[in-house]
Design an enzyme around this catalytic site. Structure first.
Site, short mmCIF file in Angstrom:
data_model
loop_
_atom_site.label_atom_id
_atom_site.label_comp_id
_atom_site.label_asym_id
_atom_site.label_seq_id
_atom_site.Cartn_x
_atom_site.Cartn_y
_atom_site.Cartn_z
N CYS A 1 0.82 -1.23 0.00
CA CYS A 1 0.00 0.00 0.00
C CYS A 1 0.85 1.27 0.00
O CYS A 1 0.40 2.32 -0.45
CB CYS A 1 -0.93 0.01 1.20
SG CYS A 1 -1.99 -1.44 1.26
N HIS B 1 -3.22 7.02 4.04
CA HIS B 1 -3.68 5.81 3.34
C HIS B 1 -4.98 5.36 3.99
O HIS B 1 -5.08 5.30 5.22
CB HIS B 1 -2.60 4.73 3.46
CG HIS B 1 -3.06 3.38 3.04
ND1 HIS B 1 -3.78 3.17 1.89
CD2 HIS B 1 -2.94 2.16 3.64
CE1 HIS B 1 -4.07 1.89 1.80
NE2 HIS B 1 -3.57 1.25 2.84
N ASN C 1 -10.28 -0.22 1.26
CA ASN C 1 -8.82 -0.11 1.18
C ASN C 1 -8.38 -0.44 -0.25
O ASN C 1 -8.40 -1.60 -0.66
CB ASN C 1 -8.18 -1.08 2.18
CG ASN C 1 -6.65 -0.99 2.16
OD1 ASN C 1 -6.05 -0.40 1.26
ND2 ASN C 1 -6.02 -1.60 3.15
O1 UT7 Z 1 -3.35 -1.35 3.88
C1 UT7 Z 1 -2.81 -2.06 4.93
C2 UT7 Z 1 -3.53 -3.33 5.03
N1 UT7 Z 1 -4.35 -3.71 6.09
C3 UT7 Z 1 -4.69 -3.05 7.21
O2 UT7 Z 1 -4.33 -1.97 7.48
C4 UT7 Z 1 -5.59 -3.77 8.13
C5 UT7 Z 1 -5.28 -3.46 9.56
N2 UT7 Z 1 -6.20 -4.12 10.44
C6 UT7 Z 1 -7.53 -3.85 10.52
O3 UT7 Z 1 -8.05 -3.03 9.80
C7 UT7 Z 1 -8.32 -4.54 11.59
O4 UT7 Z 1 -7.45 -5.32 12.38
C8 UT7 Z 1 -9.48 -5.42 11.06
C9 UT7 Z 1 -10.60 -4.55 10.51
C10 UT7 Z 1 -8.97 -6.36 9.98
C11 UT7 Z 1 -10.06 -6.26 12.18
O5 UT7 Z 1 -10.46 -5.45 13.26
P1 UT7 Z 1 -10.00 -5.78 14.75
O6 UT7 Z 1 -10.67 -4.82 15.62
O7 UT7 Z 1 -8.50 -5.83 14.77
O8 UT7 Z 1 -10.65 -7.21 14.98
P2 UT7 Z 1 -9.92 -8.58 15.38
O9 UT7 Z 1 -9.11 -9.10 14.24
O10 UT7 Z 1 -9.25 -8.44 16.71
O11 UT7 Z 1 -11.17 -9.52 15.54
C12 UT7 Z 1 -12.15 -9.32 16.55
C13 UT7 Z 1 -13.26 -10.36 16.38
C14 UT7 Z 1 -12.74 -11.78 16.22
O12 UT7 Z 1 -13.65 -12.64 16.82
P3 UT7 Z 1 -13.39 -13.21 18.33
O13 UT7 Z 1 -12.09 -13.95 18.24
O14 UT7 Z 1 -13.31 -11.98 19.20
O15 UT7 Z 1 -14.57 -14.05 18.59
C15 UT7 Z 1 -12.77 -12.01 14.74
O16 UT7 Z 1 -12.90 -13.36 14.41
O17 UT7 Z 1 -13.99 -10.07 15.17
C16 UT7 Z 1 -14.01 -11.25 14.35
N3 UT7 Z 1 -14.03 -10.82 12.94
C17 UT7 Z 1 -15.16 -10.51 12.31
N4 UT7 Z 1 -16.46 -10.50 12.71
C18 UT7 Z 1 -17.37 -10.11 11.81
C19 UT7 Z 1 -12.99 -10.64 12.11
N5 UT7 Z 1 -13.43 -10.22 10.91
C20 UT7 Z 1 -14.78 -10.13 11.02
C21 UT7 Z 1 -15.78 -9.74 10.12
N6 UT7 Z 1 -17.06 -9.74 10.56
N7 UT7 Z 1 -15.54 -9.34 8.86
#
Ligand code: UT7
Length: 326
Positions: free
Chosen positions: A113, A253, A283
């Site tokens: 990115c 970004h 994104n």
């Molecule tokens: O351009 C650079 C590329 N990428 C990024 O910058 C991404 C950076 N990261 C993020 O944007 C965030 O970490 C995410 C949006 C991907 C995820 O948000 P988060 O607040 O970090 O959530 P998490 O990964 O800690 O997950 C929390 C919960 C989990 O469930 P449990 O274990 O608490 O039961 C995940 O399994 O949310 C669950 N989860 C979802 N639930 C519904 C993960 N993805 C989803 C989803 N819908 N799409």
């Protein structure tokens, strides 16, 4: 000193809109979760006939038109992308031909990115040194092509778009003031695509294992991103004897609204001076800053003389910041 002034910007997003409600039908997610965790409401996805260079060409044509130029006026092309049309030739090579440019040089910059900032930095260096008068810088992605549409951790975020900026040598104040680029592969496993390269050449096995999809440890990447974003944006300002108060618009970004908000807070930047359009585009990788720049310019959010701070981060990890006078 010679500066690379941006004399035209353009953007293109595919017609097809995929909403959070559409994703609810594909994976176990909800509109509320996606919006609360990322700030995204909808994103664009290219149709089957569109490759990254097709999006890039449309953005470039708009940028050229706004600059009052024709393709023959361009001396060099840089494309930042993670989703090249093919392993080779480069996407920039295809853009050179499809735009109808002369037999000028063209190159892709791979920095995930952060290729937005990297491509702008490469293009502006050629202009500042006097090597080329006009360089076309592009960020373009079809991230939908490396998205596992059964992986809710990535498919709700990644999207397709392209943006372009025409740089021209100028002796005035306007233009790219500086750009800082960083990388640290200790964190490469936070975001990568394992298949298709020399490490794991494409085979039935790599495809069966889904190795041609982006793999992400979102939560860990989130923390690294907030830190790097804030640090590099602050560092470039400080080196130029500037502070947050001097910045008219911060264009980060567009990876996640919470990352943007946390980085802005760390930097001490009020959100009314931060550009956000992730709600409509998701994104779009290397394209996101160019797309945002075009929108800020065409909606009057950017005014001549404004000091603009850009910052990005991405897989690798890579990160970087740029300062420009509009
Ligand atoms: O351009 C650079 C590329 N990428 C990024 O910058 C991404 C950076 N990261 C993020 O944007 C965030 O970490 C995410 C949006 C991907 C995820 O948000 P988060 O607040 O970090 O959530 P998490 O990964 O800690 O997950 C929390 C919960 C989990 O469930 P449990 O274990 O608490 O039961 C995940 O399994 O949310 C669950 N989860 C979802 N639930 C519904 C993960 N993805 C989803 C989803 N819908 N799409």
């Amino acid at each position: 000193m010679m500066r690379a002034r941006i004399i035209g910007v353009g953007a293109y997003a595919p017609k097809r809109i995929v909403t959070n409600a559409d994703l609810e039908k594909m994976v176990d997610t909800s509109d509320a979760w996606i919006f609360q965790r990322s700030g995204i409401r909808e994103r664009r996805v290219a149709d089957e006939s569109e490759a990254t260079s097709d999006l890039a060409v449309k953005a470039a044509q708009q940028a050229l038109e706004r600059a009052g130029l024709v393709p023959d006026d361009i001396d060099f092309i840089v494309v930042g992308t993670t989703t090249a049309d093919m392993q080779f030739p480069s996407t920039a090579n295809f853009v050179q031909h499809k735009l109808g440019c002369r037999r000028i040089g063209s190159v892709d910059v791979w920095a995930a990115c952060t290729a937005s900032i990297y491509s702008l930095a490469v293009g502006s260096q050629f202009v500042q040194t006097g090597k080329y008068r006009r360089v076309l810088c592009i960020g373009a992605e079809t991230l939908s092509r490396i998205t596992d549409w059964t992986d809710r951790g990535t498919c709700v975020l990644l999207a397709d778009a392209a943006g372009a900026a025409v740089l021209e040598a100028s002796e005035g104040e306007s233009g790219v003031i500086d750009a800082d680029l960083y990388s640290d592969a200790r964190h490469w496993e936070l975001l990568y695509m394992p298949g298709g390269g020399s490490r794991n050449p494409a085979s039935h096995e790599t495809v069966t294992a889904g190795m041609h999809y982006a793999k992400m440890k979102g939560n860990e990447l989130f923390k690294v991103a907030v830190r790097m974003f804030g640090e590099c944006a602050g560092a470039i300002l400080e080196r130029h004897g500037l502070g947050v108060r001097d910045v008219d618009l911060f264009i980060p970004h567009q990876a996640n609204l919470r990352i943007i908000e946390a980085a802005a807070k760390r930097l001490g930047m009020p959100m009314d001076r931060v550009f956000v359009n992730i709600d409509r585009y998701g994104n779009t990788g290397a394209a996101s800053i160019y797309v945002a720049l075009e929108e800020a310019a065409s909606t009057g959010r950017l005014k001549r003389g404004d000091l603009v701070l850009l910052a990005a981060f991405g897989g690798g990890v890579t990160w970087g910041a740029a300062l420009l006078r509009w």
